[in-house]
Design a protein around this motif. Structure first.
Motif, mmCIF file in Angstrom:
data_model
loop_
_atom_site.group_PDB
_atom_site.id
_atom_site.type_symbol
_atom_site.label_atom_id
_atom_site.label_comp_id
_atom_site.label_asym_id
_atom_site.label_seq_id
_atom_site.Cartn_x
_atom_site.Cartn_y
_atom_site.Cartn_z
ATOM 1 N N ASN A 1 -3.035 3.204 -1.884
ATOM 2 C CA ASN A 1 -4.135 2.273 -1.434
ATOM 3 C C ASN A 1 -5.281 1.931 -1.820
ATOM 4 O OD1 ASN A 1 -1.851 3.151 1.008
ATOM 5 N ND2 ASN A 1 -3.151 5.148 0.921
ATOM 6 N N VAL B 1 -7.634 0.498 3.955
ATOM 7 C CA VAL B 1 -7.242 -0.889 2.796
ATOM 8 C C VAL B 1 -8.211 -1.531 3.753
ATOM 9 C CG1 VAL B 1 -5.901 -2.683 3.190
ATOM 10 C CG2 VAL B 1 -5.563 -0.636 1.972
ATOM 11 N N SER C 1 -5.121 -1.676 -2.964
ATOM 12 C CA SER C 1 -4.521 -2.717 -2.082
ATOM 13 C C SER C 1 -5.839 -2.886 -2.016
ATOM 14 C CB SER C 1 -3.976 -1.916 -1.659
ATOM 15 O OG SER C 1 -3.159 -3.194 -0.063
ATOM 16 N N LYS C 2 -6.945 -1.617 -1.669
ATOM 17 C CA LYS C 2 -8.300 -1.785 -0.799
ATOM 18 C C LYS C 2 -8.955 -2.786 -1.776
ATOM 19 C CE LYS C 2 -11.536 1.367 -1.471
ATOM 20 N NZ LYS C 2 -12.157 2.551 -0.455
ATOM 21 N N ALA D 1 0.523 -1.117 0.147
ATOM 22 C CA ALA D 1 0.316 0.341 0.077
ATOM 23 C C ALA D 1 1.204 1.245 0.025
ATOM 24 C CB ALA D 1 -1.306 0.141 1.129
#
Ligand SMILES: [Zn+2]
Ligand SMILES: [Zn+2]
Length: 263
Positions: A200, A237, A203-204, A171
């Motif tokens: 971020n 996340v 990644s989420k 992230a």
């Protein structure tokens, strides 16, 4: 690991994470390896010792790619503790600064190999290095994965990350902080590109897809100190974890994380 629980398949400890150096310790209680050694040898030894882990018990170092934040301490630790270094041929050729290594064992992305009871499966990731690699590490039915330094998560990467009990996921940046931050334009472009780093929000999205009931732990890694904060990464996340009870933590550049035991 004197105070380790009696029954675990894998113990994982992130020693350092970020553009100033990366290293992760993984052991099944008998075999202990480092994925990358991107700090000085002395500092990595200090961090291992601070968690009750013994540098002299290491069995090997595995290298993800040739960027200096991943290989700085590889040569010295390999020579000092006579550790074989598992590295792809292309990464070895691109990283002459590794210096002499006690022993080189080549791997190829896509082909599994064993280090005693650990099964290591290297896979290609998209990053601006010669042959950048992510890994799954399995032991006795428990698998963990590490994928940092990647611009996009391809279908193949997702396939590898799918059933793991623990994920170390990048992230790197908050897109808005990167956009408005001090980096020169070409560097901003590189970070956001397909061969750069996951944000971020990337990644989420990835974690939202990957989560499953047996996912136990997610470590967010390789955060930018300039273009991200641990709080932003965590808060964004964490929203992804809607279908599992996995614990989410953020790896740090300056201190090592806890030892996480996986059954
Ligand atoms: Zn890196
Ligand atoms: Zn890199």
């Amino acid at each position: 690991m004197s105070d380790s629980p009696p029954d675990f398949n894998l113990a994982v400890c992130n020693l350092a994470s970020g553009s100033k150096g990366n290293s992760t310790y993984i052991s099944d209680g008998e075999t202990a390896i480092l994925i990358d050694a991107g700090l000085s040898g002395v500092e990595l030894q200090r961090r291992l010792t601070s968690r009750g882990l013994r540098p002299e018990n290491l069995d090997a170092i595995i290298v993800t790619h040739e960027h200096s934040d991943h290989i700085k301490g590889v040569g010295i630790l390999s020579r000092r503790f006579k550790l074989p270094v598992y590295i792809s041929g292309k990464t070895r050729s691109a990283g002459p600064q590794l210096g002499n290594l006690a022993e080189i064992r080549s791997f190829e992305c896509g082909t599994k190999f064993k280090i005693r009871n650990l099964t290591i499966h290297p896979f290609s990731i998209s990053h601006d290095a010669e042959d950048p690699t992510g890994f799954t590490i399995g032991q006795n039915g428990t698998t963990m994965a590490i994928a940092t330094d990647l611009g996009i998560a391809t279908a193949m990467v997702k396939e590898h990350l799918k059933h793991c009990a623990l994920l170390i996921l990048e992230a790197n940046h908050d897109p808005r902080m990167l956009e408005t931050g001090p980096y020169p334009w070409p560097l901003k472009q590189r970070i956001q590109s397909r061969v750069g780093h996951l944000s971020n929000s990337d990644s989420k999205k990835l974690l939202h897809e990957l989560q499953h009931a047996n996912l136990q732990h997610v470590i967010l890694a390789h955060l930018s100190e300039i273009n991200n904060t641990p709080q932003k990464a965590f808060e964004e996340v964490a929203q992804a974890l809607t279908r599992c009870n996995a614990e989410l933590t953020v790896a740090d550049q300056y201190t090592c994380g806890p030892v996480i035991y996986l059954k």
